[in-house]
Write an enzyme that holds these catalytic residues in place. Structure first.
Site, PDB file in Angstrom:
ATOM      1  N   HIS A 115       0.830  -1.202   0.000  1.00 55.76           N
ATOM      2  CA  HIS A 115       0.000   0.000   0.000  1.00 55.76           C
ATOM      3  C   HIS A 115       0.868   1.258   0.000  1.00 55.76           C
ATOM      4  O   HIS A 115       2.076   1.198   0.269  1.00 55.76           O
ATOM      5  CB  HIS A 115      -0.922   0.029   1.222  1.00 55.76           C
ATOM      6  N   LYS A 139      -0.735   5.000   4.540  1.00 57.54           N
ATOM      7  CA  LYS A 139      -1.698   4.111   5.194  1.00 57.54           C
ATOM      8  C   LYS A 139      -1.322   3.947   6.662  1.00 57.54           C
ATOM      9  O   LYS A 139      -0.157   3.730   6.998  1.00 57.54           O
ATOM     10  CB  LYS A 139      -1.731   2.752   4.489  1.00 57.54           C
TER      11      LYS A 139
END
EC number: 1.17.1.8
Length: 266
Positions: A155, A159
């Site tokens: 990701h 995040k």
């Protein structure tokens, strides 16, 4: 289709911005308010890059619910705030679609019981991308035939939680079709702490955080003389909007909590 009145919590985030655009282009969605603690008293159209929608922005959800009539709360905030918002929504009898992750098993159990008691529809979705949901379902199917498996999730570097809710949900589904087993050599030693990643019932999860990534996951199954890899990639946040739309429409007909989009797609 009957009009659905929606409140968006977290409109300035990247997911929130895409959700506002979804409201604009979907005829039966009506964005009636938003929640953003930095911009209370303004309108959606006042925010940079937003369409000409004049829904009022409230600094907190309590005040918003006191003043606005809505059908669904769409929460795209942070794990901490999302937990507060879904709890309040259930208490108020407001249907909600929650896109934040990080819920513990105990928190989910409590919310499930409360939603059942109040008969209020609630959807908590670790991932809104339909392709990601199918990846999880395919992985669950494969686990029946491949017991050796590891998960790698990748990701963007902003995040907040690791591992991702998608990875945790994937492992939960795999465990339903897999005997408990410690992956790797029983006597393996980590020369550096954490080298083998998180460990859930013997299944290792590895988290990567880098700029340039959006949301990606691969589930690797190993067998004698063969490998099976199930992978999904989201290249932009528009990939999540089909799942957001489906969730908002579906939650209108629920009277309980559903965790994961795999439980609402055929």
């Amino acid at each position: 289709m009957k009009e659905i009145k929606v409140i968006i919590a977290g409109p300035r985030g990247r997911m929130g911005h895409e959700a506002v655009l979804l409201m604009e282009r979907t005829e039966h969605f009506n964005l009636v308010a938003a929640v953003d603690y930095k911009h209370g008293g303004e309108k959606i159209s006042d925010l940079p890059g937003m369409p000409a929608l004049h829904a009022p922005i409230y600094a907190d959800l309590h005040t918003c619910l006191d003043e606005v009539e809505a059908d669904v709360l769409l929460d795209l905030t942070t794990p901490e705030v999302g937990k507060q918002h879904v709890t309040l929504a259930v208490e108020r009898g407001l249907r909600s679609v929650i896109g934040t992750t990080g819920f513990t098993e105990e928190e989910l159990a409590r919310l499930t019981e409360n939603a059942k008691e109040k008969a209020v529809g609630t959807i908590i979705a670790p991932n809104f991308a339909i392709g990601a949901v199918l990846m999880m379902k395919f992985s669950q199917m494969a686990a029946k035939y491949f017991q050796d498996v590891e998960v790698i999730e990748l990701h963007h570097d902003q995040k907040l939680d690791a591992p991702s809710g998608t990875a945790v949900k994937t492992v939960e589904l795999i465990r339903q079709n897999r005997e408990s087993k410690q992956q790797g050599h029983p006597n393996e030693v980590e020369q550096l702490a954490g080298a083998r990643g998180a460990n859930v019932d013997g299944i290792h999860i590895h988290s990567v955080r880098l700029p340039g990534l959006i949301a990606h996951q691969e589930v690797m199954f190993g067998g004698d003389g063969q490998m099976l890899t199930v992978r999904h990639d989201s290249f932009n946040r528009a990939s999540f909007m089909s799942g957001v739309k489906l969730s908002i429409e579906t939650v209108m007909n629920l009277d309980h909590l559903v965790y994961g989009l795999e439980n609402i797609i055929d």
